[in-house]
Design a protein around this motif. Structure first.
Motif, PDB file in Angstrom:
ATOM      1  N   GLY A 233     -51.399  41.743  -6.933  1.00  0.00           N
ATOM      2  CA  GLY A 233     -51.491  40.434  -7.554  1.00  0.00           C
ATOM      3  C   GLY A 233     -51.150  40.300  -9.001  1.00  0.00           C
ATOM      4  O   GLY A 233     -50.250  39.458  -9.295  1.00  0.00           O
ATOM      5  N   ARG A 234     -51.821  41.225  -9.823  1.00  0.00           N
ATOM      6  CA  ARG A 234     -51.164  41.234 -11.107  1.00  0.00           C
ATOM      7  C   ARG A 234     -49.725  41.656 -11.208  1.00  0.00           C
ATOM      8  O   ARG A 234     -49.162  40.960 -12.111  1.00  0.00           O
ATOM      9  N   HIS A 235     -49.332  42.557 -10.409  1.00  0.00           N
ATOM     10  CA  HIS A 235     -48.130  42.952 -10.448  1.00  0.00           C
ATOM     11  C   HIS A 235     -47.101  41.673 -10.186  1.00  0.00           C
ATOM     12  O   HIS A 235     -45.907  41.524 -10.799  1.00  0.00           O
ATOM     13  N   PHE A 238     -46.631  39.183 -13.071  1.00  0.00           N
ATOM     14  CA  PHE A 238     -45.731  39.598 -14.082  1.00  0.00           C
ATOM     15  C   PHE A 238     -44.128  39.658 -13.758  1.00  0.00           C
ATOM     16  O   PHE A 238     -43.466  39.248 -14.374  1.00  0.00           O
ATOM     17  N   GLN A 239     -44.039  40.069 -12.455  1.00  0.00           N
ATOM     18  CA  GLN A 239     -42.617  39.949 -11.905  1.00  0.00           C
ATOM     19  C   GLN A 239     -42.114  38.504 -11.753  1.00  0.00           C
ATOM     20  O   GLN A 239     -41.098  38.640 -12.059  1.00  0.00           O
ATOM     21  N   ALA A 240     -42.804  37.661 -11.533  1.00  0.00           N
ATOM     22  CA  ALA A 240     -42.417  36.443 -11.665  1.00  0.00           C
ATOM     23  C   ALA A 240     -42.008  35.821 -12.901  1.00  0.00           C
ATOM     24  O   ALA A 240     -40.814  35.031 -13.157  1.00  0.00           O
ATOM     25  N   LEU A 241     -42.677  36.449 -14.086  1.00  0.00           N
ATOM     26  CA  LEU A 241     -42.468  35.937 -15.453  1.00  0.00           C
ATOM     27  C   LEU A 241     -41.168  36.878 -15.680  1.00  0.00           C
ATOM     28  O   LEU A 241     -40.204  36.361 -16.442  1.00  0.00           O
ATOM     29  N   LEU A 242     -40.763  37.899 -14.960  1.00  0.00           N
ATOM     30  CA  LEU A 242     -39.890  38.795 -15.527  1.00  0.00           C
ATOM     31  C   LEU A 242     -38.395  38.148 -14.912  1.00  0.00           C
ATOM     32  O   LEU A 242     -37.390  38.031 -15.183  1.00  0.00           O
TER      33      LEU A 242
END
Length: 292
Positions: A233-235, A238-242
């Motif tokens: 979930g954390r990953h 951040f991938q959405a921000l990336l």
């Protein structure tokens, strides 16, 4: 780069509510970091400003949503990586750097707590282009710092600040981090590495910040690698921000590597770094293809 202030405000608001998120403000070699523990009391800065106030420090994000967000990951040794959302200002709007000496600024009208506004700020005169590093003192400590005015800040002055009951303030415009000294880990921390500072860099060479931008504030979202293992979930968060605010070319390289394609990686530091990150993340179930 399109900042999308509404989307950025939503990200900042969610991150303020997450005690696992960390924040930093300053430049290469000097600045401050804000962290809090899950059970630590936290309130809001006075004046309705966005941020957090704890017994050990404060974070104020006034104006942060007007900066340019840049999301990136950097490869570390041993198959690890870091992740950050840098909030940057364009370099065509430079602010004059402070004179290279300690100087009195006056009462801290922007203090996170109303009760601290009668404290006196002193600029330490460090050669930062993105922020100013200041010390706030009260009472008998004020004459001690006035005596230091006119001379460059040095290691002896820095070491004396905790004994003076000083609060270290890293500030850019209305945004700031306050650190009650002496600082301790985990929690708000102040740092000053003279050798790094005097290199005059805007950021670490491994950070793929686009030319023309200077990172001012960093949001460090909770990392997916924990003592308990990999948190998908954390990953994904951040991938959405990336995907929204990362370098599109680097995101595309990473996506192809995660998909198992045979990719010719461009011979640039940024591309080689993102390839190392992708290969490290492929080791973890749930990470493959997350950049898209």
């Amino acid at each position: 780069m399109r900042p999308d202030p509404a989307a950025l405000r939503a990200v900042l608001h969610r991150s303020l509510a997450d005690p696992a998120a960390a924040w930093s403000l300053g430049g290469y070699g000097a600045g401050a970091t804000f962290r809090r523990e899950a059970g630590e009391p936290a309130g809001a800065p006075c004046g309705g400003r966005p941020g957090l106030v704890t017994p050990r420090g404060a974070l104020v994000l006034e104006g942060a949503d007007t900066l340019v967000p840049v999301a990136y990951e950097t490869a570390l040794g041993g198959g690890a990586w870091s992740q950050a959302l840098a909030l940057c200002r364009p370099l065509h709007r430079p602010s004059p750097g402070p004179a290279p000496r300690v100087s009195e600024v006056g009462a801290d009208a922007e203090a996170a707590r109303a009760a601290d506004r009668d404290g006196v700020l002193f600029c330490l005169g460090l050669p930062l282009r993105q922020a100013r590093l200041l010390a706030r003192v009260q009472g008998e400590a004020v004459p001690a710092l006035r005596a230091a005015c006119g001379a460059p800040a040095d290691a002896a002055l820095w070491a004396s600040l905790p004994g003076l009951g000083a609060v270290l303030v890293a500030a850019h415009g209305g945004a700031r981090i306050e650190v009650v000294l002496p600082d301790a880990h985990p929690g708000p921390r102040a740092h000053w590495f003279d050798k790094l500072l005097r290199q005059g860099r805007l950021h670490a060479a491994t950070a793929p910040i686009p030319a023309g931008l200077a990172p001012v504030i960093h949001l460090h979202p909770p990392h997916p690698l924990t003592e308990a293992g990999f948190e998908a979930g954390r990953h994904a968060a951040f991938q959405a921000l990336l995907a929204r605010w990362g370098d599109p070319a680097l995101v595309a390289i990473k996506r192809r590597i995660l998909a198992g394609e045979d990719v010719t990686v461009p011979d640039t530091r940024a591309a080689r770094g993102v390839a190392r990150v992708a290969r490290a993340q492929r080791r973890w179930p749930g990470a493959g293809g997350g950049a898209g």
